[in-house]
Design a protein around this motif. Structure first.
Motif, PDB file in Angstrom:
ATOM      1  N   TYR A 104      -1.288   1.408  10.840  1.00  0.00           N
ATOM      2  CA  TYR A 104      -0.871   0.711  12.199  1.00  0.00           C
ATOM      3  C   TYR A 104       0.147   1.813  12.173  1.00  0.00           C
ATOM      4  O   TYR A 104       0.628   3.161  12.387  1.00  0.00           O
ATOM      5  CB  TYR A 104      -1.281   0.183  12.765  1.00  0.00           C
ATOM      6  CG  TYR A 104      -0.165   0.020  14.070  1.00  0.00           C
ATOM      7  CD1 TYR A 104      -0.221   0.360  15.098  1.00  0.00           C
ATOM      8  CD2 TYR A 104       1.175  -1.671  13.839  1.00  0.00           C
ATOM      9  CE1 TYR A 104       0.992   0.406  16.319  1.00  0.00           C
ATOM     10  CE2 TYR A 104       1.744  -1.166  15.129  1.00  0.00           C
ATOM     11  CZ  TYR A 104       1.862  -0.319  15.774  1.00  0.00           C
ATOM     12  OH  TYR A 104       2.676  -0.377  16.609  1.00  0.00           O
ATOM     13  N   LEU A 105       0.555   1.488  10.801  1.00  0.00           N
ATOM     14  CA  LEU A 105       2.716   2.082  10.791  1.00  0.00           C
ATOM     15  C   LEU A 105       2.849   3.106  10.691  1.00  0.00           C
ATOM     16  O   LEU A 105       4.019   3.693  10.967  1.00  0.00           O
ATOM     17  CB  LEU A 105       3.033   0.874   9.841  1.00  0.00           C
ATOM     18  CG  LEU A 105       3.299  -0.741  10.253  1.00  0.00           C
ATOM     19  CD1 LEU A 105       3.782  -1.368   9.446  1.00  0.00           C
ATOM     20  CD2 LEU A 105       4.813  -0.683  11.725  1.00  0.00           C
ATOM     21  N   GLY A 106       1.401   3.363   9.579  1.00  0.00           N
ATOM     22  CA  GLY A 106       2.067   4.450   8.398  1.00  0.00           C
ATOM     23  C   GLY A 106       1.778   6.362  10.173  1.00  0.00           C
ATOM     24  O   GLY A 106       1.428   7.203   9.938  1.00  0.00           O
ATOM     25  N   ASP A 110       5.421   4.982  15.547  1.00  0.00           N
ATOM     26  CA  ASP A 110       6.759   6.721  16.185  1.00  0.00           C
ATOM     27  C   ASP A 110       8.015   5.940  16.338  1.00  0.00           C
ATOM     28  O   ASP A 110       7.843   5.438  17.851  1.00  0.00           O
ATOM     29  CB  ASP A 110       6.106   7.566  16.634  1.00  0.00           C
ATOM     30  CG  ASP A 110       7.589   8.569  16.020  1.00  0.00           C
ATOM     31  OD1 ASP A 110       8.827   8.003  15.341  1.00  0.00           O
ATOM     32  OD2 ASP A 110       6.881   9.680  16.494  1.00  0.00           O
ATOM     33  N   PRO A 111       9.110   4.535  15.752  1.00  0.00           N
ATOM     34  CA  PRO A 111       9.970   4.176  15.759  1.00  0.00           C
ATOM     35  C   PRO A 111      11.070   4.945  16.847  1.00  0.00           C
ATOM     36  O   PRO A 111      11.398   4.690  17.993  1.00  0.00           O
ATOM     37  CB  PRO A 111      10.654   3.323  14.747  1.00  0.00           C
ATOM     38  CG  PRO A 111       9.980   4.945  13.944  1.00  0.00           C
ATOM     39  CD  PRO A 111       8.547   5.422  14.264  1.00  0.00           C
ATOM     40  N   GLU A 117      11.148  -1.716  18.374  1.00  0.00           N
ATOM     41  CA  GLU A 117      10.926  -1.670  17.372  1.00  0.00           C
ATOM     42  C   GLU A 117      10.534  -2.635  16.524  1.00  0.00           C
ATOM     43  O   GLU A 117      10.830  -4.398  16.493  1.00  0.00           O
ATOM     44  CB  GLU A 117      12.793  -1.909  16.477  1.00  0.00           C
ATOM     45  CG  GLU A 117      13.051  -1.412  15.322  1.00  0.00           C
ATOM     46  CD  GLU A 117      14.198  -1.542  14.803  1.00  0.00           C
ATOM     47  OE1 GLU A 117      14.892  -1.423  13.558  1.00  0.00           O
ATOM     48  OE2 GLU A 117      15.488  -1.433  15.633  1.00  0.00           O
ATOM     49  N   VAL A 118       9.384  -2.376  14.821  1.00  0.00           N
ATOM     50  CA  VAL A 118       9.344  -2.745  13.833  1.00  0.00           C
ATOM     51  C   VAL A 118       9.944  -3.689  13.336  1.00  0.00           C
ATOM     52  O   VAL A 118      10.357  -2.646  11.959  1.00  0.00           O
ATOM     53  CB  VAL A 118       7.647  -2.876  14.008  1.00  0.00           C
ATOM     54  CG1 VAL A 118       7.321  -3.666  12.273  1.00  0.00           C
ATOM     55  CG2 VAL A 118       6.458  -2.765  14.490  1.00  0.00           C
ATOM     56  N   PRO A 193       3.235   6.959   2.001  1.00  0.00           N
ATOM     57  CA  PRO A 193       5.172   8.051   2.176  1.00  0.00           C
ATOM     58  C   PRO A 193       4.214   8.687   3.427  1.00  0.00           C
ATOM     59  O   PRO A 193       5.337   8.765   4.160  1.00  0.00           O
ATOM     60  CB  PRO A 193       4.017   9.939   1.577  1.00  0.00           C
ATOM     61  CG  PRO A 193       2.995   9.429   0.765  1.00  0.00           C
ATOM     62  CD  PRO A 193       2.694   8.130   1.133  1.00  0.00           C
ATOM     63  N   ARG A 194       3.917   8.110   3.881  1.00  0.00           N
ATOM     64  CA  ARG A 194       4.066   8.011   6.256  1.00  0.00           C
ATOM     65  C   ARG A 194       5.032   6.763   6.415  1.00  0.00           C
ATOM     66  O   ARG A 194       4.669   6.880   7.947  1.00  0.00           O
ATOM     67  CB  ARG A 194       2.886   8.138   6.610  1.00  0.00           C
ATOM     68  CG  ARG A 194       1.805   9.396   5.920  1.00  0.00           C
ATOM     69  CD  ARG A 194       0.101   9.162   6.792  1.00  0.00           C
ATOM     70  NE  ARG A 194      -0.208  10.601   6.037  1.00  0.00           N
ATOM     71  CZ  ARG A 194      -1.206  10.633   7.077  1.00  0.00           C
ATOM     72  NH1 ARG A 194      -1.548   9.921   7.816  1.00  0.00           N
ATOM     73  NH2 ARG A 194      -2.262  11.977   6.637  1.00  0.00           N
ATOM     74  N   LEU A 195       4.850   5.340   5.888  1.00  0.00           N
ATOM     75  CA  LEU A 195       5.113   4.597   6.589  1.00  0.00           C
ATOM     76  C   LEU A 195       6.920   4.628   6.305  1.00  0.00           C
ATOM     77  O   LEU A 195       7.561   5.609   5.839  1.00  0.00           O
ATOM     78  CB  LEU A 195       5.257   3.524   5.120  1.00  0.00           C
ATOM     79  CG  LEU A 195       4.122   2.827   4.810  1.00  0.00           C
ATOM     80  CD1 LEU A 195       4.126   1.827   3.692  1.00  0.00           C
ATOM     81  CD2 LEU A 195       3.058   2.259   6.304  1.00  0.00           C
ATOM     82  N   PRO A 196       7.316   3.774   8.267  1.00  0.00           N
ATOM     83  CA  PRO A 196       8.472   4.111   8.116  1.00  0.00           C
ATOM     84  C   PRO A 196       9.293   3.477   7.318  1.00  0.00           C
ATOM     85  O   PRO A 196       9.798   2.686   7.023  1.00  0.00           O
ATOM     86  CB  PRO A 196       8.398   3.529   9.493  1.00  0.00           C
ATOM     87  CG  PRO A 196       7.229   3.487  10.101  1.00  0.00           C
ATOM     88  CD  PRO A 196       6.550   3.812   8.782  1.00  0.00           C
ATOM     89  N   PRO A 197      10.797   4.335   7.356  1.00  0.00           N
ATOM     90  CA  PRO A 197      12.025   3.442   6.064  1.00  0.00           C
ATOM     91  C   PRO A 197      12.423   2.645   6.865  1.00  0.00           C
ATOM     92  O   PRO A 197      12.739   1.627   5.755  1.00  0.00           O
ATOM     93  CB  PRO A 197      11.875   5.130   5.857  1.00  0.00           C
ATOM     94  CG  PRO A 197      12.603   5.690   7.039  1.00  0.00           C
ATOM     95  CD  PRO A 197      11.256   5.483   7.621  1.00  0.00           C
TER      96      PRO A 197
END
Length: 206
Positions: A104-106, A110-111, A117-118, A193-197
């Protein structure tokens, strides 16, 4: 007339997400509700997922079009956030639920576009690198299918009964396939690589 502004800091709520072959009641049975209530921490455990693929569950968590919930009363993560009226949340996921959340996050969160915000993700006993047990189930399922095509002279009835028994006891759901070590290796290569940093990740007993 003098205007006075009051600013109150409150903890962002926690959204609990269960794992494969389970339901939201696991957080009740394992004492999460009592513990969170005693600490005064707001939380929600209303998300209810059927045993399905990581991709399917991620779409449901996002409330995305084309991914209807398995249960009509099961909300998406954005819907739960909206019900709190907050702008940030923490996610706590058990077992396969941790992989569903990561997808879901990846792929959906999209923040820059969301109105919330997560802040953190905590996974409990999530097999991030796959499960040897899932590997065994899949290999046994393959063996059961193969045995049905093999004829042993003098023992056809025995082989037939054995194959049927294995089919009845071995789940072949795609959810279990997603948990194999080889599926998780492919998943990690694509997902990480797609996870929000900026999300704080925690792993417990994974």
């Amino acid at each position: 007339v003098k205007e006075v502004a009051i600013k109150i800091k409150v903890m962002s709520p926690i959204i609990l997400i269960h794992g494969n072959n389970s339901d939201p009641g696991i957080f009740e049975r394992q004492g999460f509700r009592i513990a969170l209530d005693n600490l005064g921490i707001p939380f929600d455990k209303s998300i209810h997922l059927k045993s399905n693929s990581i991709r399917q569950h991620a779409g449901q968590l996002a409330g995305a079009s084309g991914y209807p919930p398995d249960f009509t009363d099961s909300p998406s993560i954005p819907a739960v956030v909206a019900s709190f009226g907050c702008d940030s949340v923490h996610l706590v996921a058990h077992s396969k639920g941790g992989l569903d959340v990561r997808e879901y996050l990846g792929d959906w969160y999209d923040p820059e576009e969301e109105d919330f915000e997560v802040l953190s993700v905590s996974t409990l006993s999530t097999p991030h690198e796959g499960s040897a047990g899932a590997d065994i189930l899949q290999r046994r399922a393959e063996a059961a299918k193969h045995s049905a095509t093999v004829f042993y002279s003098g023992y056809p009835a025995f082989v037939s009964l054995l194959s049927e028994a294995m089919r009845l006891t071995i789940p072949e759901a795609v959810a279990n396939l997603d948990l194999t070590t080889w599926s998780c290796a492919t998943f990690n290569e694509r997902n990480i690589p797609r996870l929000p940093p900026d999300i704080d990740f925690h792993l417990v007993a994974g």
